[in-house]
Design an enzyme around this catalytic site. Sequence first.
Site, mmCIF file in Angstrom:
data_model
loop_
_atom_site.group_PDB
_atom_site.id
_atom_site.type_symbol
_atom_site.label_atom_id
_atom_site.label_comp_id
_atom_site.label_asym_id
_atom_site.label_seq_id
_atom_site.Cartn_x
_atom_site.Cartn_y
_atom_site.Cartn_z
ATOM 1 C CB VAL A 153 -0.960 0.034 1.210
ATOM 2 C CG1 VAL A 153 -2.102 -0.935 1.017
ATOM 3 C CG2 VAL A 153 -0.230 -0.270 2.502
ATOM 4 C CD GLU A 154 -2.033 5.577 -1.291
ATOM 5 O OE1 GLU A 154 -2.546 6.650 -0.942
ATOM 6 O OE2 GLU A 154 -2.479 4.886 -2.215
#
Length: 474
Positions: free
Chosen positions: A269-270
Amino acid sequence: AVGDSFGTVGLDHLAHPGLIKRLIGGSYVNAPASAPSPKISAMIHADQVEAYNLPLGVLMHLHRDIAAKKPGVITKIGLGTFVDPRDQGGRMNRVTPPDLVEVVHLLGEEWLLYRAFPIDVAIIRGTTADEHGNLSFEHEGVVLAVLAQAMAAHNSGGKVIAQVKRIATPGTIPPHLVRVPGILVDALVVDPDQRMNTGIAYDPAISGEIRTAEYPVESLPLGPEKVIARRALCLLRPGATVNLGFGISSLVPQVALEEGVFDHLNFTVEQGAIGGLPLTGFAFGASHNPEAIIDSPAQFDLIDGGGITVGCLSFAEVDGLGNVNVSRLAAQPHVLAGAGGFINIAQGTRKLVYCGTLTAGGLDIRVEEGRLRIVREGKFPKFVARTQHITFNGPLAAKQGQEVWYVTERAVFRLTPDGLLLSEVAPGIDVERDIQAKVGFSLRVAPDVRPMEGRLFQAQPMGLAAEWGDSDRA
């Protein structure tokens, strides 16, 4: 996100005319309901505050460049989207000036310059601080951009305030565990009851301190969301590094667990977690049993540079050219939801799989005997003649050779140089009645259009484990 959709914490406490001049945010909604922060949104709508929405990765990198006294971030991220100054420049209302983004030309190519500005105060947080102000993050699921923020404020002549759970004696935090050195910190606020920085109760399996034998998830019920997540999973390959967005796309790892192929994929995830099971809902941004947790600016370096194999993302609107909107809510056209890290992922990833239902708002679809049955159609079309915002530029992606899929419960589209092409149709669905009549553009149907696989609509697992076999992880 700025503000708070629950009205209890966050920037909404300052949401009074005259207290805030300008907002610069990556996202303007909060999980789990994806609801706009009520007071902040009202001020933006009433033109009582200047407001920008910029890509989250750009904001992470911008703090580093402010710290280094650079003119700003020079990047291709945002070209052809609503943050391009030839469109809206990320401005959210009429009173916001075109101050922050400009087109520049370097080496014969177009770039965007996101201008730097001084930071007067940085409010950050960690787990432990010693009496010299050194910060560690052992109870946190993400690190975010705290070091870059602290440096940006410190080097701008500003102040750094850090909230922590506890205070330790100087020299007791191992140097390798110090994420922010005390020379940058001006003040400490101690909250012994603070939650993890994703807003959830402390869980050592999320901070990476332990690794649990099982993942805390239940099997997804057979419905449209599971059909979409299954079809998206079928577009992945063993060894892929997959970055997930919020919404239905975040369910793909759960289906991978059910299918016994979870260990063949690397989910990220970012915000910086690599490996493990990304969390959903309010806790989105961290992962259960992560293999690594890096800071967000570094994670966006990986994303922007093409280091992610596949991006699984959701959408609010899609048009016939393949443009995607996630940044303006259809039901609230005057308020931006915000792009978050979507633009970075969508532009920096070679293969994209967009996940979402064809319509929204009261949609009731049943999966029965291997077929779809539409009980009640959604009130709001999501495939429209023209998107309210361009958060992803379809024609630009096609020109650059990106592979792009749009997966819904009743149809699968792929991006071509001429726009969307219908390539698969779910069993029980009539193309004219259930697809063409519900989209806002003339449907282009592939000559070899085929049914979506029947196993997507069955209660039992699809059998991917046997297909993927003992393929090596990348």
